[in-house]
Scaffold this active site. Structure first.
Site, PDB file in Angstrom:
ATOM      1  N   SER A 175      -9.297   2.472   3.319  1.00  0.00           N
ATOM      2  CA  SER A 175      -8.322   3.138   2.480  1.00  0.00           C
ATOM      3  C   SER A 175      -7.410   2.196   1.709  1.00  0.00           C
ATOM      4  O   SER A 175      -6.630   2.634   0.861  1.00  0.00           O
ATOM      5  CB  SER A 175      -7.463   4.074   3.335  1.00  0.00           C
ATOM      6  OG  SER A 175      -6.714   3.354   4.303  1.00  0.00           O
TER       7      SER A 175
ATOM      8  N   LYS B 244       0.850  -1.183   0.000  1.00  0.00           N
ATOM      9  CA  LYS B 244       0.000   0.000   0.000  1.00  0.00           C
ATOM     10  C   LYS B 244       0.890   1.238   0.000  1.00  0.00           C
ATOM     11  O   LYS B 244       1.934   1.257   0.671  1.00  0.00           O
ATOM     12  CB  LYS B 244      -0.890  -0.029   1.247  1.00  0.00           C
ATOM     13  CG  LYS B 244      -1.884   1.118   1.371  1.00  0.00           C
ATOM     14  CD  LYS B 244      -2.732   0.918   2.633  1.00  0.00           C
ATOM     15  CE  LYS B 244      -3.723   2.034   2.844  1.00  0.00           C
ATOM     16  NZ  LYS B 244      -4.543   1.835   4.066  1.00  0.00           N
TER      17      LYS B 244
ATOM     18  N   SER C 278      -9.944   0.182   7.446  1.00  0.00           N
ATOM     19  CA  SER C 278      -9.343   0.241   6.113  1.00  0.00           C
ATOM     20  C   SER C 278      -8.794  -1.072   5.582  1.00  0.00           C
ATOM     21  O   SER C 278      -8.379  -1.140   4.423  1.00  0.00           O
ATOM     22  CB  SER C 278      -8.242   1.301   6.081  1.00  0.00           C
ATOM     23  OG  SER C 278      -8.796   2.589   6.200  1.00  0.00           O
TER      24      SER C 278
END
Length: 468
Positions: free
Chosen positions: A148, A72, A172
């Site tokens: 996210s 990520k 997330s």
């Protein structure tokens, strides 16, 4: 290796093929890159190509040696590669060294070949930053994969990789996993280190992964749950490796279930509530004791306190970057909503922040009391299936209400510090995944992995893949 064969395996399975010499790490990487080239223009999941580094990597002989993997673009640093955090402000922020998470991934033998899309500073449960552009859900390209860790979940759901790095400060990991039909485990506070950085959002944020299989999640957590010197929180090592928990009999668990929304004034959609009740009956059919329950504590007070922590944290991140580069914040470097949050953070006092943390800790004590009666708490992950791209922001007056109509139930366990997982046990009438959430007491990831393994065996989901 042909993609059809590649997709039949999880990360553990691919590593076994490499170990037996049936395929090379290079062949797996080229298959992943070919799939990415095919689907990423449609979903915008991978926002930085690191294939050159991956092709030249000297991979460690770890438990996942040779498996292609993605980081990520927030939270885990890779030396010499910018970590944008989804923001124009930090778009060129380039670490000199790997973070602990990246080092542990490399030690496990993972072959990191890219970074995945994330909203600005990981604030939102959708992935639509101005810098990186909207990420799309492989189950329906008009919908968000959540956030996210939306890029991570979209890449896994699209078959680019069997698992990907993710992080969770208010849902997330669980939100995009639920929206994309994946398994998502949020570990306990202190289980995974953020070294060399500090705590995220007063300890609410934690790193791990989104995966297709339960055992991949367990093996990845085994590889990364190593405390680092100076960590502000850490937990005692697990009783046995998490990989050994998957497949173990969980015994007869006491499960309390709740088919509503924890956030005041919100409701979960009927199909989602029905999925929770069905999961409760399913657990009962597996021999568990299941009954209705409610989570104690002042949820509204916790959410207000968490907002204060978020405001102050965003202001600290932005000001820290401005200090590092030696010039003040400029217009347009933050998205308008983020700039508003930044200004709120600048007006947050020290006593405001301390009171917020105290409120959050009190909430954690209230939550913990429920687990003196129950082993597991069962509830919806999301209030509704995947939402359309842009829906959250199309009317600024409605953004807050829409935010918590979508994610009414995840933030609780970030702020209590408890482990929670989302399991893809249901699908909507129009074919979208519906995740069901299970939480346990702090440090009890092993119990959740045992339950998840039982659910996965009794109601398999691995072969149910997005139509993209």
């Amino acid at each position: 290796m042909r993609f059809e064969e590649y997709r039949k395996h999880d990360a553990v399975g691919l590593a076994a093929l490499v170990a037996k010499g049936e395929v090379t790490a290079g062949e797996l990487l080229e298959t992943a890159l070919a799939r990415a080239a095919e689907v990423n223009p449609k979903i915008n999941a991978i926002t930085r190509d690191m294939s050159g580094l991956a092709r030249g990597a000297n991979l460690a002989d770890g438990p996942l040696a040779g498996v292609p993997y993605l980081l990520k673009d927030l939270g885990a640093s890779y030396a010499g590669v910018p970590t944008t955090g989804g923001s124009r402000l930090t778009a060129e922020s380039t670490p000199a060294a790997d973070s602990a998470m990246t080092r542990l991934y490399k030690a496990a033998g993972l072959n990191i070949f890219g970074k995945t899309n994330t909203p600005e500073f990981g604030i939102w449960p959708v992935t639509e930053s101005h810098l990186l552009g909207p990420c799309r859900n492989p189950w329906d390209l008009g919908r968000s994969p959540g956030g996210s860790s939306g890029g991570a979940a979209a890449a896994v759901a699209a078959g680019v990789v069997p698992a990907a790095h993710a992080s969770d400060g208010g849902g997330s990991i669980r939100i995009p996993a639920a929206a994309c039909g994946l398994f998502g485990m949020k570990p306990s506070r202190g289980r995974v280190s953020f070294a060399p950085g500090g705590e995220g959002w007063a300890g609410a944020s934690i790193q791990h992964a989104v995966t297709r299989s339960v055992r991949d999640s367990a093996v990845l957590l085994d590889a990364t749950c190593a405390p680092q010197p100076g960590d502000p929180y850490f937990l005692a090592p697990p009783e046995r490796p998490y990989a050994q928990e998957v497949g173990r009999d969980p015994g007869k668990l006491r499960i309390g279930f709740f088919d509503g929304a924890l956030t005041e004034g919100q409701e979960v959609q009927p199909e989602v509530a029905a999925a929770v009740r069905d999961a409760a009956r399913f657990c009962e059919s597996l021999g568990h004791h299941v009954e209705p329950a409610t989570l104690p504590g002042d949820h509204a007070a916790m959410q207000a306190a968490a907002r204060t922590v978020l405001w102050a944290s965003i202001a600290t991140v932005a000001d820290g970057e401005c200090e590092r580069r030696g010039r003040p914040l400029e217009d347009g470097e933050l998205e308008p909503i983020t700039r508003s949050i930044y200004e709120l953070g600048k007006r947050t006092s020290g006593p405001d922040y301390v009171r917020a943390v105290q409120t959050i800790h009190a909430w954690g004590r209230d939550c913990a009391s429920l687990f003196e009666t129950y082993d597991v708490f069962l509830l919806a992950t999301l209030g509704r299936p995947a939402i359309p791209i842009g829906w959250l922001f199309e009317d600024p007056r409605e953004t807050n209400a829409r935010l918590f109509s979508y994610m009414p139930n995840t933030q609780a366990f970030n702020n209590s510090g408890q482990p929670a997982m989302t399991v893809p046990l249901a699908w909507s009438s129009d074919g979208l995944p519906i995740g069901v959430q299970f939480a346990a007491k702090i440090g009890d990831e092993g119990l959740l992995f045992r339950l998840a393994g039982q659910l996965e065996q009794a109601r398999p989901w691995f072969d149910r893949v997005a139509p993209l």
